[in-house]
Scaffold this active site. Structure first.
Site, PDB file in Angstrom:
ATOM      1  N   ASP A  97      43.398  49.171  46.466  1.00 48.51           N
ATOM      2  CA  ASP A  97      43.312  48.016  47.365  1.00 48.51           C
ATOM      3  C   ASP A  97      44.137  48.294  48.618  1.00 48.51           C
ATOM      4  OD1 ASP A  97      43.441  45.484  48.611  1.00 48.51           O
ATOM      5  OD2 ASP A  97      43.319  44.452  46.684  1.00 48.51           O
ATOM      6  N   HIS A 141      39.602  46.456  47.524  1.00 44.85           N
ATOM      7  CA  HIS A 141      39.843  45.007  47.545  1.00 44.85           C
ATOM      8  C   HIS A 141      38.564  44.306  47.105  1.00 44.85           C
ATOM      9  CE1 HIS A 141      42.226  41.540  48.626  1.00 44.85           C
ATOM     10  NE2 HIS A 141      41.276  41.068  49.413  1.00 44.85           N
ATOM     11  N   SER A 155      42.102  37.088  46.102  1.00 41.33           N
ATOM     12  CA  SER A 155      42.869  37.339  47.313  1.00 41.33           C
ATOM     13  C   SER A 155      43.671  36.094  47.717  1.00 41.33           C
ATOM     14  CB  SER A 155      41.925  37.827  48.421  1.00 41.33           C
ATOM     15  OG  SER A 155      42.641  38.385  49.497  1.00 41.33           O
TER      16      SER A 155
END
Length: 227
Positions: A164, A196, A113
């Site tokens: 996601d 995610h 991320s």
């Protein structure tokens, strides 16, 4: 400039011949990803693992950390953020490599991320190329600036969850396009049904990519003829 540190795993063999650095996501800390090193350690006995805590406390998750603040209201905040955080990360990488007596070609950066944003931004601007960069569920910040700013072109693997809802999968394809435009080699994998996060297949592909990147390169010897 702030300094950073985090959990480490020594190589199972006791002799570090490579270094894998995990960069966690927004609101987490270094403990979030070091478990991957514990899972990979037996198969990579000569690799040292470290997962530094990002330099700032995260207001959105008071027990967590952030590489830079995110309001999701300012379209330029990611660009400013990676630029501001890069010197701290570079200093940490330099110190860790020196501590182990290693050079950049034995370094693998792995980010999740926001950590993937940092891995791509810093890794592609190192003075010498790392062995590889892996980005899970991330994005390439300011791809339009990459061709001019990139100082190296290491192999890259991007892995993203199909579902996601934090960083949509479009970011994966924007990143691959941006890297290709800058003539940087990239492979990618889309994890079906994944949100995610990181799944088992992503970990398997990541481990294989690390192993391949750190494999000793054979130099070809030209046979000499005798007569």
């Amino acid at each position: 400039m702030p300094t950073i540190d985090g959990p480490r795993l020594a190589p199972a063999s006791g002799v570090p011949k490579a270094l894998v650095v995990f960069l966690h996501g927004f609101g987490a800390d270094g403990n979030d990803l070091i478990a991957i090193g514990a899972e990979w350690r037996r198969a990579m006995p000569d690799v040292a693992f470290v997962s530094p805590h990002a330099p700032e406390r995260c207001m959105a998750a008071p027990t967590g950390r952030q590489w830079f603040p995110l309001t999701f209201r300012d379209p330029d905040e990611r660009r400013r953020g990676v630029i501001a955080a890069r010197p701290t990360l570079d200093a940490f990488l330099d110190a860790e490599l020196a501590r182990h007596g290693l050079s950049d070609d034995r370094l693998v950066l792995i980010g999740f991320s926001q950590g993937a944003m940092m891995a791509l931004h810093a890794g592609l601007r190192r003075k010498a190329p790392p062995a590889a960069i892996i980005g899970f569920s991330g994005m390439l910040v300011s791809p339009e600036a990459l061709k001019e700013e990139a100082t190296c072109r290491p192999p890259i693997l991007l892995i993203h969850g199909e579902r996601d809802d934090v960083i949509p999968v479009d970011a994966l394809f924007a990143a691959t396009d941006g890297l290709a435009a800058a003539e940087i080699p990239v492979e990618w994998h889309l994890s079906p049904g994944l949100g995610h996060g990181i799944d088992g297949e992503g970990l398997r592909q990541g481990a294989a990519f690390v192993a391949s990147a750190l494999k000793p390169r054979r130099t070809s010897l030209r046979a000499s003829s005798q007569g």
